[in-house]
Design a protein around this motif. Structure first.
Motif, PDB file in Angstrom:
ATOM      1  N   LYS A  29      10.344   0.024  -2.471  1.00  0.00           N
ATOM      2  CA  LYS A  29      10.301   1.555  -2.443  1.00  0.00           C
ATOM      3  C   LYS A  29      10.037   2.110  -3.804  1.00  0.00           C
ATOM      4  O   LYS A  29       9.063   2.757  -3.824  1.00  0.00           O
ATOM      5  CB  LYS A  29      11.352   2.008  -1.759  1.00  0.00           C
ATOM      6  N   THR A  32       6.426   1.447  -4.875  1.00  0.00           N
ATOM      7  CA  THR A  32       5.658   2.279  -4.229  1.00  0.00           C
ATOM      8  C   THR A  32       5.483   3.677  -4.982  1.00  0.00           C
ATOM      9  O   THR A  32       4.705   4.305  -4.977  1.00  0.00           O
ATOM     10  CB  THR A  32       5.973   2.323  -2.787  1.00  0.00           C
ATOM     11  N   PHE A  44       3.206   8.803   6.112  1.00  0.00           N
ATOM     12  CA  PHE A  44       3.479   7.496   6.144  1.00  0.00           C
ATOM     13  C   PHE A  44       4.264   7.112   4.774  1.00  0.00           C
ATOM     14  O   PHE A  44       5.110   6.501   4.899  1.00  0.00           O
ATOM     15  CB  PHE A  44       2.093   6.807   6.298  1.00  0.00           C
ATOM     16  N   TYR A  45       3.718   7.514   3.592  1.00  0.00           N
ATOM     17  CA  TYR A  45       4.587   7.491   2.452  1.00  0.00           C
ATOM     18  C   TYR A  45       6.107   8.009   2.680  1.00  0.00           C
ATOM     19  O   TYR A  45       6.920   7.047   2.201  1.00  0.00           O
ATOM     20  CB  TYR A  45       3.644   8.053   1.453  1.00  0.00           C
ATOM     21  N   TYR A  48       8.141   5.871   4.822  1.00  0.00           N
ATOM     22  CA  TYR A  48       8.774   4.609   4.184  1.00  0.00           C
ATOM     23  C   TYR A  48       9.608   4.846   3.269  1.00  0.00           C
ATOM     24  O   TYR A  48      10.823   4.244   3.077  1.00  0.00           O
ATOM     25  CB  TYR A  48       7.467   3.833   3.733  1.00  0.00           C
ATOM     26  N   GLN A  96       6.350   0.452  11.308  1.00  0.00           N
ATOM     27  CA  GLN A  96       5.725   0.984   9.891  1.00  0.00           C
ATOM     28  C   GLN A  96       4.690  -0.142   9.402  1.00  0.00           C
ATOM     29  O   GLN A  96       4.980  -1.183   9.528  1.00  0.00           O
ATOM     30  CB  GLN A  96       6.768   1.350   8.833  1.00  0.00           C
ATOM     31  N   ILE A  98       2.862  -1.352   5.338  1.00  0.00           N
ATOM     32  CA  ILE A  98       2.512  -0.943   4.096  1.00  0.00           C
ATOM     33  C   ILE A  98       1.541  -1.790   3.685  1.00  0.00           C
ATOM     34  O   ILE A  98       1.820  -3.172   3.466  1.00  0.00           O
ATOM     35  CB  ILE A  98       4.185  -1.094   3.249  1.00  0.00           C
ATOM     36  N   PRO A 104       1.826   2.745   2.239  1.00  0.00           N
ATOM     37  CA  PRO A 104       2.185   3.168   3.456  1.00  0.00           C
ATOM     38  C   PRO A 104       1.028   3.654   4.563  1.00  0.00           C
ATOM     39  O   PRO A 104       0.405   4.611   3.766  1.00  0.00           O
ATOM     40  CB  PRO A 104       3.413   3.753   3.473  1.00  0.00           C
ATOM     41  N   ASN A 114       0.310  -7.430   4.763  1.00  0.00           N
ATOM     42  CA  ASN A 114       1.033  -6.308   4.812  1.00  0.00           C
ATOM     43  C   ASN A 114       2.601  -6.289   4.976  1.00  0.00           C
ATOM     44  O   ASN A 114       2.924  -7.537   5.514  1.00  0.00           O
ATOM     45  CB  ASN A 114       0.824  -5.472   6.247  1.00  0.00           C
TER      46      ASN A 114
END
Length: 187
Positions: A29, A32, A44-45, A48, A96, A98, A104, A114
């Motif tokens: 995380k 990201t 989606f970001y 996650y 989910q 990524i 994401p 993924n």
């Protein structure tokens, strides 16, 4: 773009060789967030980044998806790729994705790796804990490690038979196994 229906039944499975620990999830995380510092952040970001793993959820790293899939896809079979006679039937949902481990999105793209969040109806099956447990935001897999496949029961018999044939041909012909894929195998 490759639809699941366009893929041969014997190849309709995702495969993985690791799952992420809670520590590795937090490191993922953070990476990201850093990569998205100057990018648009969609739903989606945020899903996650704000996700807190529940007891019936696991995040795995999948290698080279067989087709384009959308999140909320349901599966119901997990199996050992090297020994497809070791399997469990358990319903779970891909919640989910990524993409390539850092972006994401709402899809799993054909041919890409993924991070995937799977949510189980019940507890996480014990077979999943045979995967390498990654504690870093890297790759510390040992040389020899288990790979698991994720599919639907309706395709599993074809997948298992295809894998058994693959293993027999590899044993018999080594790296040239692919030249003999049309050969009938007696068990």
């Amino acid at each position: 773009m490759r639809n699941e229906e366009d893929c041969s039944k014997i190849h309709r499975y995702l495969f993985s060789d690791m799952y992420l620990s809670d520590k590795a999830i937090e490191l993922s995380k953070k990476a990201t967030i850093k990569r998205f510092a100057d990018r648009n952040k969609d739903e989606f970001y945020h899903r996650y980044i704000n996700w807190k793993r529940k007891e019936n959820e696991i995040i795995i790293f999948t290698l080279y998806a067989y087709a384009d899939l959308k999140i909320n896809k349901e599966f119901d079979c997990i199996f050992n790729i090297n020994d497809p006679d070791e399997f469990v039937f358990e319903k779970f949902t891909l919640t989910q994705s990524i993409y390539e481990g850092w972006a994401p999105t709402d899809t799993v793209d054909n041919g890409h790796k993924n991070l995937l969040v799977f949510k189980f109806e019940n507890e996480i099956p014990k077979i999943l804990f045979k995967l390498h447990k990654e504690e870093t935001h890297g790759d510390t897999r040992p040389k020899d490690h288990i790979k698991l496949g994720f599919c639907n029961q309706k395709d599993f018999e074809a997948i298992a038979n295809g894998l058994k044939k693959y293993h027999l041909l590899r044993e018999k012909y080594g790296t040239e196994y692919w030249k003999y894929e049309d050969e009938e195998i007696e068990e």
